[in-house]
Design an enzyme around this catalytic site. Structure first.
Site, short mmCIF file in Angstrom:
data_model
loop_
_atom_site.label_atom_id
_atom_site.label_comp_id
_atom_site.label_asym_id
_atom_site.label_seq_id
_atom_site.Cartn_x
_atom_site.Cartn_y
_atom_site.Cartn_z
CG ASP A 202 -2.44 -2.57 3.79
OD1 ASP A 202 -3.02 -2.70 4.89
OD2 ASP A 202 -2.79 -1.74 2.93
CE LYS B 77 -0.28 3.77 3.38
NZ LYS B 77 -1.15 4.37 4.41
CG ASP C 189 -1.85 1.19 1.28
OD1 ASP C 189 -1.94 1.92 0.27
OD2 ASP C 189 -2.51 1.39 2.33
CG ASP D 124 -3.21 5.80 2.09
OD1 ASP D 124 -3.07 4.58 1.82
OD2 ASP D 124 -2.59 6.39 2.99
NE ARG E 227 -11.93 3.48 3.95
CZ ARG E 227 -11.93 4.43 4.87
NH1 ARG E 227 -12.93 5.28 4.95
NH2 ARG E 227 -10.93 4.53 5.72
N1 BES Z 1 -3.28 0.16 5.19
C1 BES Z 1 -3.66 1.42 5.69
C2 BES Z 1 -3.96 1.42 7.18
C3 BES Z 1 -2.78 1.33 8.09
C4 BES Z 1 -2.03 2.45 8.38
C5 BES Z 1 -2.47 0.13 8.70
C6 BES Z 1 -0.96 2.35 9.25
C7 BES Z 1 -1.40 0.04 9.57
C8 BES Z 1 -0.65 1.16 9.85
C9 BES Z 1 -4.93 1.91 4.98
O1 BES Z 1 -5.06 1.52 3.66
C10 BES Z 1 -4.86 3.40 4.99
O2 BES Z 1 -3.99 3.94 4.36
N2 BES Z 1 -5.78 4.04 5.70
C11 BES Z 1 -5.82 5.46 5.79
C12 BES Z 1 -7.25 5.89 5.69
C13 BES Z 1 -7.41 7.37 5.54
C14 BES Z 1 -6.90 7.82 4.20
C15 BES Z 1 -8.86 7.71 5.69
C16 BES Z 1 -5.22 5.85 7.14
O3 BES Z 1 -5.46 5.16 8.14
O4 BES Z 1 -4.48 6.83 7.17
ZN ZN Z 2 -4.11 -0.22 3.12
MN MN Z 3 -4.06 2.89 2.32
#
Ligand code: BES
Ligand code: ZN
Ligand code: MN
Length: 506
Positions: free
Chosen positions: A292, A281, A274, A351, A355
């Site tokens: 991920d 990121k 990811d 990101d 979902r």
């Molecule tokens: N895979 C990430 C979630 C994640 C972040 C898991 C850090 C473990 C450690 C997910 O796909 C993601 O990027 N989520 C975003 C959502 C946001 C853009 C609403 C997040 O949590 O920042």
């Molecule tokens: Zn993710």
């Molecule tokens: Mn993500």
């Protein structure tokens, strides 16, 4: 690792090492006291000298054990006797194995499993011991080229002592189930620890396919992008647009019960890397995004455990898997896509891809006529902030299902903590341009992510597990944890027991 169960007097059997506990203030446990007697007061004198007080986590290896048939005795601190519950019990076991791992001991007998642990029986104590010992001898060094960095652990055989002869059969069942869970966890850990250039969606499909060898009751099917197109999985395919690596939808069907029995469906997020996509990121710790796909790995690991145990239940694993990359054809903020359910989604942040792939897999799950659906996903950083690394987040549209998961978590030690799934939060996903946005702002990020999924799970009882904080550890223990394989397997074992009780009532 080989395990066996015995109920014996310490010191009367040949062994390379006897492991016994000492409570705080130099109080010998029952097994330690009996060993002390046999050895003419050895342990009393060692403890008196003050080398070990019995504080939780202390260990002391004795290299001679006169008048016993053991080559060594490992003393393990247990903490205060009146406080001896789950946590100090687990700590004593992990400290004991950590010490043994450093030695050349090939075989040991543990007298920790016959201690009284608050509200726990022999089955529980043995199963925990098996899982903790297996977990602590797990190594991942298949990608290190130098053999000297791959030092094998000498310990190969462990005997676990239970207090009563009549507990032996419960102990043996605990070994069998603990071994299956540990095998599932090892498999999940390996996939999690492998880098994204090896562990691709195709690799996950291959690992799933290999489950067909574990038992005849498993059937695996893999949809490629063309097939997903025909089904109409617009949300999953939208994420896959940014990468050259082909996306897959993997289905693992385990038929342990009769045809027509409604299955438990497990849906696992399989983002093999990811980057965040166009909403990229920061570089810091981005390597961790190889984990991920831990939800997917836990589904494969759990199905492996089911097949190995031949559980009398039907289970289906559904794994949407892709990379999330910022390629030239990648989705962009503002793009609007149509999901398999027909609902449209405005992508405000690429990101929030988990979902998107999950919502199509959740709609797809309807076709299995599920008893319940549980999805498992490293979904939000917000969950790590809210709950840390100890429990996984739990949200559900069905309280009895949530209760079952809370209970399975408590029993297995792979715990979950429930967050509210309330209609009020849905407002955060409103947009002027589509049925919903894919993000709901910073407030309650774990909850709004679950609210998004909730819109795709109206047809069945459903629970969501956010494992962002629990699927891997950082720091010097960096690596995959294999969670929540113990939780999910425990949940399935409990469902089987419930089924048995129902048949007995009839
Ligand atoms: N895979 C990430 C979630 C994640 C972040 C898991 C850090 C473990 C450690 C997910 O796909 C993601 O990027 N989520 C975003 C959502 C946001 C853009 C609403 C997040 O949590 O920042
Ligand atoms: Zn993710
Ligand atoms: Mn993500």
């Amino acid at each position: 690792m080989e395990f066996s169960i015995k109920s014996t007097v310490p010191g009367k059997h040949r062994s390379a090492c006897i492991v016994v506990g000492v409570f705080e203030s130099k109080q010998l446990s029952a097994s330690a006291a009996s060993l002390d007697k046999l050895s003419g007061g050895l342990l009393t004198s060692v403890v008196k000298r003050g080398d070990i007080e019995g504080k939780s986590g202390q260990t002391l290896m004795l290299h001679s054990a006169p008048k016993t048939l053991a080559e060594r005795i490992l003393l393990v601190g247990l903490g205060k006797q009146e406080e001896f519950g789950d946590i100090p019990y687990r700590k004593a076991l992990s400290k004991a194995v950590a010490t043994l791992k450093e030695t050349a001991v090939p075989e040991a007998i543990f007298y920790l499993t016959d201690l009284d642990v608050k509200d726990r029986d022999s089955y529980w104590k043995v199963r925990q011991a098996v899982e903790i010992i297996r977990g602590s001898v797990y190594q991942f060094n298949q990608l290190k080229s130098k053999k000297e960095n791959n030092k094998a652990i000498a310990l190969k055989k462990v005997t676990l002592d239970v207090a009563n002869k009549r507990d032996i059969s419960a102990g043996e069942r605990a070994v069998r189930e603990g071994q299956a869970i540990a095998d599932g966890m090892d498999l999940a850990k390996n996939m999690g620890n492998l880098p994204a250039n090896i562990c691709t969606p195709s690799y996950l499909a291959k690992q799933a396919k290999a489950l067909e060898k574990v038992g005849k009751k498993i059937k695996v099917t893999v949809l490629d992008e063309a097939a997903m197109e025909r089904v109409g999985m617009g949300a999953l395919l939208a994420v896959a647009r940014g990468t050259h690596e082909p996306a897959k939808l993997i289905t693992i069907e385990y038929a342990g019960a009769k045809k027509g029995d409604k299955p438990v469906v497990l849906v696992g997020k399989g983002v093999t890397f990811d980057t965040g996509g166009i909403s990229i990121k920061p570089a810091q710790a981005m390597d961790e995004m190889k984990y991920d796909m831990s939800g997917a790995a836990s589904v494969i690991g759990t199905l492996r455990a089911c097949a190995q145990l031949q559980l009398p239940i039907n289970v289906v694993g559904v794994i949407p898997t892709t990379e999330n990359m910022p390629g030239g054809s990648a989705i962009k903020p503002g793009d609007i896509i149509t999901s398999l359910s027909g609902q449209t989604i405005e992508i405000l942040n690429t990101d929030a891809e988990g979902r998107l792939i999950l919502c199509d897999a959740l709609t797809y799950s309807e076709r299995f006529k599920p008893a319940v659906v549980i999805d498992i996903a490293t979904l939000t950083g917000a969950c790590v902030i809210a709950l840390g690394k100890h429990p996984s987040g739990l949200l559900s549209n069905d309280q009895p299902l949530a209760q079952d998961l809370l209970q399975a978590g408590d029993f297995s030690g792979d715990r979950v903590w429930q967050l509210p799934l309330w209609e009020e939060y849905q407002d955060q996903l409103k947009t002027n341009f589509a049925d919903m946005a894919n993000v709901g702002g910073r407030e309650g990020g774990t909850i709004t992510a679950a609210c998004f999924l909730w819109r795709f799970t109206k047809q069945y009882r459903w629970a969501h597990l956010d494992i962002a904080g629990t699927a891997w550890l950082g720091g010097d223990q960096k690596g995959s944890t294999g969670r929540p394989v113990p939780l999910l397997t425990q949940y399935l074992i409990n469902q089987c027991d419930k089924g048995r009780e129902k048949t007995l009532e009839k």
